[in-house]
Write a protein that holds these residues in place. Structure first.
Motif, short mmCIF file in Angstrom:
data_model
loop_
_atom_site.label_atom_id
_atom_site.label_comp_id
_atom_site.label_asym_id
_atom_site.label_seq_id
_atom_site.Cartn_x
_atom_site.Cartn_y
_atom_site.Cartn_z
N THR A 2 0.82 -1.20 0.00
CA THR A 2 0.00 0.00 0.00
C THR A 2 0.86 1.25 0.00
O THR A 2 0.59 2.20 -0.73
N CYS A 4 3.92 1.78 -1.12
CA CYS A 4 4.57 2.00 -2.41
C CYS A 4 3.55 2.51 -3.42
O CYS A 4 3.83 3.42 -4.19
N ALA A 5 2.37 1.93 -3.40
CA ALA A 5 1.32 2.38 -4.33
C ALA A 5 0.95 3.83 -4.06
O ALA A 5 0.60 4.56 -4.98
N SER A 6 1.03 4.26 -2.84
CA SER A 6 0.69 5.64 -2.51
C SER A 6 1.69 6.64 -3.08
O SER A 6 1.40 7.82 -3.16
N TYR A 9 0.48 5.97 -7.29
CA TYR A 9 -0.91 5.65 -7.63
C TYR A 9 -1.82 6.78 -7.18
O TYR A 9 -1.73 7.24 -6.05
N ASN A 11 -4.75 7.51 -5.74
CA ASN A 11 -5.83 6.89 -4.99
C ASN A 11 -7.07 7.78 -4.95
O ASN A 11 -8.19 7.29 -5.05
N THR A 44 -1.79 5.58 -13.83
CA THR A 44 -1.18 5.25 -12.53
C THR A 44 -1.60 3.86 -12.07
O THR A 44 -1.15 3.41 -11.03
N ARG A 85 10.06 5.53 -3.39
CA ARG A 85 9.61 4.29 -4.05
C ARG A 85 10.61 3.16 -3.79
O ARG A 85 10.22 2.04 -3.48
#
Length: 89
Positions: A2, A4-6, A9, A11, A44, A85
């Protein structure tokens, strides 16, 4: 992960688009007037944005490049994007 996705990505964009299934007028507006925003969110990794564009969730969509991600999330600071990242990988 989560975290890393933030970093890479959108959201907020994904969550907004995912909730539009009950609002056909807003979906239509986004596709006709602001399609580039939907494409940015799709780039993304958002399945909701890809779905809105008429793609399948598993379909490939060109990913946003590091300089674009840095502009979007880190005020253009590509070194910070990459450092954060890499800390999650």
């Amino acid at each position: 992960m989560t975290e890393c996705a933030s970093v890479t990505y959108d959201n907020l964009g994904h969550a907004t688009i995912a909730r539009l299934h009950r609002f056909p007028k807003w979906k239509s507006y986004l596709l006709t007037e602001r399609r580039e925003l939907v494409e940015q969110v799709a780039s993304t990794g958002s399945w909701a944005a890809k779905e809105l564009l008429g793609l399948k969730i598993e379909d490939e969509f060109p990913r946003m490049k590091d300089d674009q991600l840095a502009d979007r999330f880190f005020l253009g600071d590509i070194d910070t994007l990459r450092a954060i990242r890499s800390g999650y990988s």
